[in-house]
Design a protein around this motif. Sequence first.
Motif, PDB file in Angstrom:
ATOM      1  N   GLY A  21     -29.667  73.457 -21.948  1.00 63.12           N
ATOM      2  CA  GLY A  21     -31.011  73.220 -22.466  1.00 63.12           C
ATOM      3  C   GLY A  21     -31.453  74.420 -23.272  1.00 63.12           C
ATOM      4  O   GLY A  21     -31.412  75.551 -22.775  1.00 63.12           O
ATOM      5  N   TRP A  22     -31.870  74.196 -24.495  1.00 66.92           N
ATOM      6  CA  TRP A  22     -32.230  75.266 -25.425  1.00 66.92           C
ATOM      7  C   TRP A  22     -33.663  75.101 -25.922  1.00 66.92           C
ATOM      8  O   TRP A  22     -34.089  73.985 -26.200  1.00 66.92           O
ATOM      9  CB  TRP A  22     -31.325  75.231 -26.665  1.00 66.92           C
ATOM     10  CG  TRP A  22     -29.864  75.296 -26.398  1.00 66.92           C
ATOM     11  CD1 TRP A  22     -29.016  74.250 -26.150  1.00 66.92           C
ATOM     12  CD2 TRP A  22     -29.060  76.461 -26.345  1.00 66.92           C
ATOM     13  NE1 TRP A  22     -27.744  74.701 -25.965  1.00 66.92           N
ATOM     14  CE2 TRP A  22     -27.733  76.057 -26.086  1.00 66.92           C
ATOM     15  CE3 TRP A  22     -29.327  77.827 -26.514  1.00 66.92           C
ATOM     16  CZ2 TRP A  22     -26.688  76.944 -25.979  1.00 66.92           C
ATOM     17  CZ3 TRP A  22     -28.276  78.715 -26.410  1.00 66.92           C
ATOM     18  CH2 TRP A  22     -26.982  78.281 -26.148  1.00 66.92           C
ATOM     19  N   LYS A  23     -34.352  76.218 -26.098  1.00 72.80           N
ATOM     20  CA  LYS A  23     -35.644  76.204 -26.795  1.00 72.80           C
ATOM     21  C   LYS A  23     -35.383  76.621 -28.228  1.00 72.80           C
ATOM     22  O   LYS A  23     -34.778  77.657 -28.487  1.00 72.80           O
ATOM     23  CB  LYS A  23     -36.647  77.161 -26.155  1.00 72.80           C
ATOM     24  CG  LYS A  23     -37.999  77.117 -26.836  1.00 72.80           C
ATOM     25  CD  LYS A  23     -39.028  77.968 -26.154  1.00 72.80           C
ATOM     26  CE  LYS A  23     -40.356  77.789 -26.882  1.00 72.80           C
ATOM     27  NZ  LYS A  23     -41.405  78.577 -26.264  1.00 72.80           N
ATOM     28  N   ARG A  24     -35.839  75.809 -29.148  1.00 70.11           N
ATOM     29  CA  ARG A  24     -35.638  76.083 -30.565  1.00 70.11           C
ATOM     30  C   ARG A  24     -36.783  76.907 -31.132  1.00 70.11           C
ATOM     31  O   ARG A  24     -37.880  76.912 -30.584  1.00 70.11           O
ATOM     32  CB  ARG A  24     -35.521  74.761 -31.339  1.00 70.11           C
ATOM     33  CG  ARG A  24     -34.324  73.946 -30.929  1.00 70.11           C
ATOM     34  CD  ARG A  24     -34.299  72.542 -31.449  1.00 70.11           C
ATOM     35  NE  ARG A  24     -34.971  72.289 -32.704  1.00 70.11           N
ATOM     36  CZ  ARG A  24     -34.550  71.431 -33.622  1.00 70.11           C
ATOM     37  NH1 ARG A  24     -33.429  70.740 -33.414  1.00 70.11           N
ATOM     38  NH2 ARG A  24     -35.212  71.225 -34.720  1.00 70.11           N
ATOM     39  N   TYR A  29     -36.877  71.274 -28.359  1.00 68.63           N
ATOM     40  CA  TYR A  29     -35.860  71.637 -27.370  1.00 68.63           C
ATOM     41  C   TYR A  29     -34.604  70.816 -27.632  1.00 68.63           C
ATOM     42  O   TYR A  29     -34.683  69.624 -27.903  1.00 68.63           O
ATOM     43  CB  TYR A  29     -36.379  71.380 -25.953  1.00 68.63           C
ATOM     44  CG  TYR A  29     -37.613  72.182 -25.665  1.00 68.63           C
ATOM     45  CD1 TYR A  29     -37.527  73.430 -25.066  1.00 68.63           C
ATOM     46  CD2 TYR A  29     -38.865  71.708 -26.045  1.00 68.63           C
ATOM     47  CE1 TYR A  29     -38.666  74.187 -24.841  1.00 68.63           C
ATOM     48  CE2 TYR A  29     -40.006  72.468 -25.816  1.00 68.63           C
ATOM     49  CZ  TYR A  29     -39.895  73.696 -25.225  1.00 68.63           C
ATOM     50  OH  TYR A  29     -41.018  74.453 -25.007  1.00 68.63           O
ATOM     51  N   THR A  65     -32.633  66.175 -29.305  1.00 65.27           N
ATOM     52  CA  THR A  65     -33.721  67.092 -29.633  1.00 65.27           C
ATOM     53  C   THR A  65     -34.991  66.423 -29.135  1.00 65.27           C
ATOM     54  O   THR A  65     -35.282  65.283 -29.511  1.00 65.27           O
ATOM     55  CB  THR A  65     -33.777  67.362 -31.151  1.00 65.27           C
ATOM     56  OG1 THR A  65     -32.531  67.938 -31.547  1.00 65.27           O
ATOM     57  CG2 THR A  65     -34.917  68.311 -31.482  1.00 65.27           C
ATOM     58  N   GLU A  68     -41.892  68.536 -26.086  1.00 63.05           N
ATOM     59  CA  GLU A  68     -42.321  68.927 -24.743  1.00 63.05           C
ATOM     60  C   GLU A  68     -42.706  67.734 -23.884  1.00 63.05           C
ATOM     61  O   GLU A  68     -42.570  67.761 -22.665  1.00 63.05           O
ATOM     62  CB  GLU A  68     -43.498  69.903 -24.861  1.00 63.05           C
ATOM     63  CG  GLU A  68     -43.783  70.654 -23.612  1.00 63.05           C
ATOM     64  CD  GLU A  68     -44.847  71.714 -23.842  1.00 63.05           C
ATOM     65  OE1 GLU A  68     -45.951  71.550 -23.279  1.00 63.05           O
ATOM     66  OE2 GLU A  68     -44.578  72.678 -24.569  1.00 63.05           O
ATOM     67  N   THR A 137     -35.066  71.907 -18.002  1.00 63.10           N
ATOM     68  CA  THR A 137     -35.365  72.834 -19.093  1.00 63.10           C
ATOM     69  C   THR A 137     -36.866  72.940 -19.322  1.00 63.10           C
ATOM     70  O   THR A 137     -37.408  74.033 -19.500  1.00 63.10           O
ATOM     71  CB  THR A 137     -34.661  72.369 -20.387  1.00 63.10           C
ATOM     72  OG1 THR A 137     -33.251  72.348 -20.152  1.00 63.10           O
ATOM     73  CG2 THR A 137     -34.975  73.275 -21.558  1.00 63.10           C
ATOM     74  N   LEU A 138     -37.536  71.807 -19.318  1.00 59.71           N
ATOM     75  CA  LEU A 138     -38.955  71.777 -19.658  1.00 59.71           C
ATOM     76  C   LEU A 138     -39.887  71.926 -18.464  1.00 59.71           C
ATOM     77  O   LEU A 138     -41.076  72.172 -18.648  1.00 59.71           O
ATOM     78  CB  LEU A 138     -39.263  70.477 -20.407  1.00 59.71           C
ATOM     79  CG  LEU A 138     -38.687  70.470 -21.816  1.00 59.71           C
ATOM     80  CD1 LEU A 138     -38.574  69.070 -22.368  1.00 59.71           C
ATOM     81  CD2 LEU A 138     -39.551  71.329 -22.708  1.00 59.71           C
TER      82      LEU A 138
END
Length: 195
Positions: A21-24, A29, A65, A68, A137-138
């Motif tokens: 899980g990545w935050k862009r 995300y 992608t 939130e 992730t969120l």
Amino acid sequence: MPLTPPAPRELLHLRDIELRGWKRADGLYDIEAHLKDTKSYAFENDDRGIIAPGEPLHGMWLRLTVREDMEIVAAEAASDHTPYGICPGAAPNFARLAGLKIGPGFNRAVAERVGGVQGCTHLRELLGQMATVAYQTLYPIRAAKEQEEAARRAAAGEPPPRKKPGLVGTCIAYAPDSPVTLARWPWLKEPAAGE
């Protein structure tokens, strides 16, 4: 090893799944998955000839992608290794997941868009795990916003919302009567008779 010791055995198949899980930088995300299947022995494949030990039979990627609020804004799939030459043709169809929201009804909506011959079994299997990774992730971000909103409501003298949280009833820890649930959402406790 948490399991009991196994009987003597020989490894035949290995499936590795990596999820991230990545935050862009743009505030969205990315939830990414990579699936790889290998065998410990060589075998014949109609489309690829001999597949050597450790050579991927399946090597597939999937990226969601999300915003939130868990809405998918884009989806991309790629199949680097497949048993049949036709298999990579399913990857573009996964773009159809854009617009879905991860939550109740997600699996049904996925089946409508990329189910059966419209998709790939292996890529679809990743989606349930990816949904979990999206939540993981969120979760801290969404929980912090919930706490800010609760503090704002308390400062304004407004009562807290009494809606049952979506996590309640999803596992043993979040059973409606578990100590975890009642500590986190004490207003869910039913008053005992005479209280």
